[in-house]
Every structure is written in C-alpha cells, then in structure tokens.
Design an enzyme around this catalytic site. Structure first.
Site, PDB file in Angstrom:
ATOM      1  N   GLY A 233     -16.128 -43.742  27.099  1.00  0.00           N
ATOM      2  CA  GLY A 233     -15.772 -44.416  28.336  1.00  0.00           C
ATOM      3  C   GLY A 233     -16.583 -43.972  29.528  1.00  0.00           C
TER       4      GLY A 233
ATOM      5  N   ASP B  41     -10.379 -37.085  18.178  1.00  0.00           N
ATOM      6  CA  ASP B  41     -11.679 -37.542  18.664  1.00  0.00           C
ATOM      7  C   ASP B  41     -12.564 -36.380  19.095  1.00  0.00           C
ATOM      8  OD1 ASP B  41      -9.461 -37.744  20.678  1.00  0.00           O
ATOM      9  OD2 ASP B  41     -11.147 -37.837  22.065  1.00  0.00           O
TER      10      ASP B  41
END
Length: 511
Positions: free
Chosen positions: A91, A279
């Site tokens: 992101g 993650d």
C-alpha cells in the site's frame, strides 16, 4: 563504457501478473540522501559514486528506475494480530525490479533453479535480489485513509535494526539507502518524509500464498497459480529441493526449518519483532519489516514493546508459538497441493509442522550453549534452563549479562564472584559451579555475545535527532552495531542497560 544505471529485471512482474499491479513512485519535492549503505552497494556491484549523484538519488526514490524497469506493487493477504485481511499488498511500497547479485548462489543451486524453468538460458533465480521501496506513494493496494508515505524516523529505524541483525549473522532484508523526500508526512504530528530502498532475496511471504490460494478458490486466477508460486519459491530460496516428488510439501518443510532457525536466532540476541503477522513472514527465512521491534533490556519472556500489542500476542517468549501459528496458515494455503486425498494432505501438513519444535529447540539450545561457551550436551541444556529461570527472577539485563559472564573465566583460574545481574545466592553459586564444571571457553563466548545492540532509548533519541536534521547520533549507532563484538568508548550507552527507574519502553508502528 557501461552505464552506471543498474539494470533491473521485471522477473516477478512478468511471472506473476495475478499477484502484482503496475505502479509508479511519486515525485519527491527535494530528495536528499540521508544514508547510503556503501558496503551493500559494493556487494551488489553498484556504482557508489553514481548512487550518491542526483541521478542516483532519483533512482533510489524510484523516480528514475531506468527505461526497462516495470515497477509493481505486490499483492498479498495476511492475518494481522489474528484477524484475517484478504487483500493487503504494497500500500505504500513498490518493487522496482530485481538486481542480479555478482557471484550469488552456489553452482548446484543455480543449475537447479535454471532447470525449474526448463531452459538453460533462464537467469539464476538464486542470484536475484529485489529492490523494493517503502514510502514511495499510493498504489492500487493502498487502503482507505493511507497516504502511501513514510517518515524519516521509522525508515532509519529499519536501516539500523536490519544492519544490526545482519552483523549478528541473522538472515534479514537490508536497507540500501534512506532518502529524505522534502515532503511533510502527517501522523500524530507533522514529520519529515523519507523513502527506504530495501534489498531482499524476495518479498514472497506466507501472505502471498494466502492471497494466491484465495484468488484460485474464488475463480479469479488460474489453478496453476499456487504450483507456479511454489516452483518460484523453491528455485529462488530452496533450490536444493526443486526435484522433490511433492514440491509443495518440500517447500513447507523448508520454510518450517528456516523460520524455526530464524526465530531462535532472534531470541538469542533478545530481539522482539513486535508484529509477526503472516504478511511479515518470508518464504526465504529473512527478517522483514521493523516497525514496533525492540531489544530486551531486563530478561522477561512476557516482554512486549509494541503500543498496539495489548494482549502480548507477539511477546518475546511467545515468538516460537506464533511462528508456528503462522506456518499453519501457510500449510492451509498449500493443502490442496500436498496430496490428492484431503486426509493424506492434512497428515502430510501435520508431519511437516511437527518439525518446527525440534528444529527450534536444536537451534535455541545450541545457541545457548555457544553463549555459555560450551558444547551442547544434556548437561549444558540443564545449565541453560536453570540460568533462564535465574535471569527472569532477577530481571537481569540480557545483553550485559552475557558479555560480563565471559569475564568470569578470563584465564585458567576462574575469577571469584557472582555473574553480573544475578544476586549472590546459594542457587546462583550452585549454578555457577555447575557451569564452570563444563569448562567454558571465554573466547567462544565473546565471539557470539554482542556488546552493542540498538538499545531502545538511545536509538529513539538518535531517531528524534535525525528528524530534527542531526544524523550524527544515528551514524554513531550504526557504526557500533555493524561491529557488535568490539568494545567502543563512544558506544557505552549501547552496552549498558537502561535505568531501573525508567518507564517501560514503547515502540510504535510508524505507519
């Protein structure tokens, strides 16, 4: 004459369009190089002088990656503090492309990696190194409310901590450079912005497999996506297993072993990652993402430093169990590829995961024996276990205790006295006698027990100074942690515990 501009490949972007989205780094108003990791640049065969130039700095911010570069944001999912997010991804980050490290990879690994693709012209995948940015702007994976940016302090923290781990022999991603952008980043207060250029063997994560498996299950990707990802992971990181009869099982076993070893290595130096979401668990076995991380002062298995870890999910002593929890999530994503029969697949996954505990225990106990200066035996395991109880009871400083312990046996005749940080009690004296009976080698101890770590408070003070424009304190700490076993008169604060009367140290994610 060859161009100094590094040649970036688009290997991941070409191989996995399902897991990436084209994106570009934002322009920076006033880029200024804060730190270049010259040693790493040399390892990668990069032109240090050019990287320091105006063009080189624009390369490091991703604004001028070269005409052949195809930057992408990578997609992945993740369990964050136990809650599943099906779509995370880069992101505020960007994979500029891959560099080819000179002389990287063993010859047999290179041949195996080439054979995976079925063509000798395929590049040696073990030699690829990701050049990845953090704080380079919004991407297609940015979440609502994100600005895609990063601040100077957290990016310098990643530089310092990753260099410290590297110097201690712990597998880790590394910072190539930190560049100030001249842009203000809005957090709890306005902060100076920065971009981090990071090098990794790859950015494949447990979350990558979770994302790929969900795409296939939802009919949004071809059924061969996960097998292709397995083959890629083996070829890049575990090339000795590419010929396995069941590649997915071979990969699971390899990642279990790598993560068990990594977690033990962290704990042996008192490192607390702080945000072990799926993650942030790499397939390569490298440490990645250094947001709310910290190092132990007083030894406490329950130690938590992250401001958002209110339940102690990622406490120091919980790291092995959460590592195994994360590996279970990898096993779930691989389950359809472990065996044709679901029951057989579950049995295979279970057997692979059961390998974590003995692998971690072997690395942990061997590491403790080395810290004690003795070979690993049943007697050393017993001495180590008793010591951990004494350290926890006394809340002894983890780093100082080990460096001072070597001075208890400076020569043929041990020095009388109580090891630093422990009380003069009958239990401690009995422990000391049993340890000395194992004939510890003080030089072996000094070779594995660091004098200097990025102590939490001095590091935070240095980062605060850097935000104000003074980089000297960060450079001082960097010099010390890159040479962690050598006494330095200018780094006394990195070799001593914090005061007992100070408030508990708290770290923040920095995003």
């Amino acid at each position: 004459m060859s161009s100094p501009v590094p040649a970036l490949t688009s290997h991941f972007a070409d191989a996995f369009p399902e897991l990436s989205a084209p994106s570009r780094a934002w322009q920076t108003p006033e880029p200024r190089l804060l730190h270049l990791n010259a040693a790493l640049a040399t390892e990668l065969g990069l032109d240090e002088d050019w990287l320091r130039s105006a063009d080189g700095v624009r390369f490091l911010t991703g604004e001028a990656p070269g005409p052949d570069a195809r930057p992408v944001a990578q997609g992945y999912a993740g369990h964050q503090f136990g809650g599943y997010s099906p779509r995370l991804g880069d992101g505020r980050a960007l994979l500029l492309g891959e560099l080819t490290a000179p002389g990287a990879g063993r010859a047999d690994d290179a041949d195996a990696a080439r054979d995976v693709a079925g063509a000798t012209s395929t590049p040696d995948l073990t030699a690829l190194r990701d050049l990845h940015l953090k704080g380079s702007g919004l991407t297609p994976f940015s979440r609502e409310g994100s600005d895609g940016l990063a601040a100077v302090g957290p990016m310098l923290r990643e530089l310092v901590v990753s260099e410290a781990l590297h110097a201690l022999g712990i597998p880790t991603t590394r910072a190539l450079a930190v560049v100030a952008t001249g842009r203000t980043v809005r957090r709890q207060r306005p902060l100076p912005g920065a971009v981090l250029a990071r090098i990794a063997d790859s950015h494949l994560r447990v979350g990558t497999f979770q994302y790929a498996a969900a795409l296939v299950e939802g009919g949004h990707a071809p059924e061969d996506l996960v097998p292709r990802l397995v083959a890629e992971s083996l070829a890049r990181h575990h090339a000795d297993r590419v010929d396995a009869d069941v590649p997915a099982l071979a990969l699971l076993e390899a990642v279990v072993a790598a993560q068990a070893d990594l977690t033990a290595r962290w704990m042996l130096v008192g490192f607390v990652h702080g945000v072990m979401n799926t993650d942030n668990v790499t397939i390569s076995g490298q440490s990645i993402d250094f947001g709310p991380c910290a190092f132990l002062d007083a030894f406490d298995p329950r130690a938590v430093f992250s401001s958002i870890d209110r339940q102690g999910r990622y406490a120091y002593g919980a790291q092995p169990q959460i590592a195994l929890w994360n590996l279970n999530r990898l096993a779930e994503a691989l389950l359809p590829h472990l065996a044709a029969d679901p029951n057989d697949a579950v049995a295979a996954a279970t057997a692979a995961l059961e390998g974590f505990a003995p692998a971690f225990d072997a690395a942990w106990q061997s590491g403790l024996a080395a810290k004690l200066g003795v070979p690993r035996t049943r007697a050393s395991d017993d001495v180590a276990a008793r010591l951990l109880g004494l350290l926890a009871e006394a809340r002894a400083d983890w780093t100082t205790f080990w460096t001072d312990l070597a001075d208890v046996v400076p020569g043929p005749s041990p020095t009388p006295g109580t090891p630093a940080g422990l009380p003069d009690s009958a239990g401690v004296r009995a422990w000391r006698e049993d340890w000395l009976a194992l004939a510890p080698d003080p030089e072996r101890m000094r070779a594995v027990n660091p004098r200097h770590i990025p102590r939490n408070r001095p590091l935070q003070e240095a980062l605060d100074a850097a935000e104000g424009g003074d980089l000297a304190p960060v450079e001082r700490i960097l010099a010390a942690v890159r040479d962690p076993f050598t006494p330095r008169p200018d780094a006394v604060d990195l070799a001593l515990p914090s005061g007992a009367d100070e408030r508990p140290f708290v770290t923040f994610c920095g995003t």
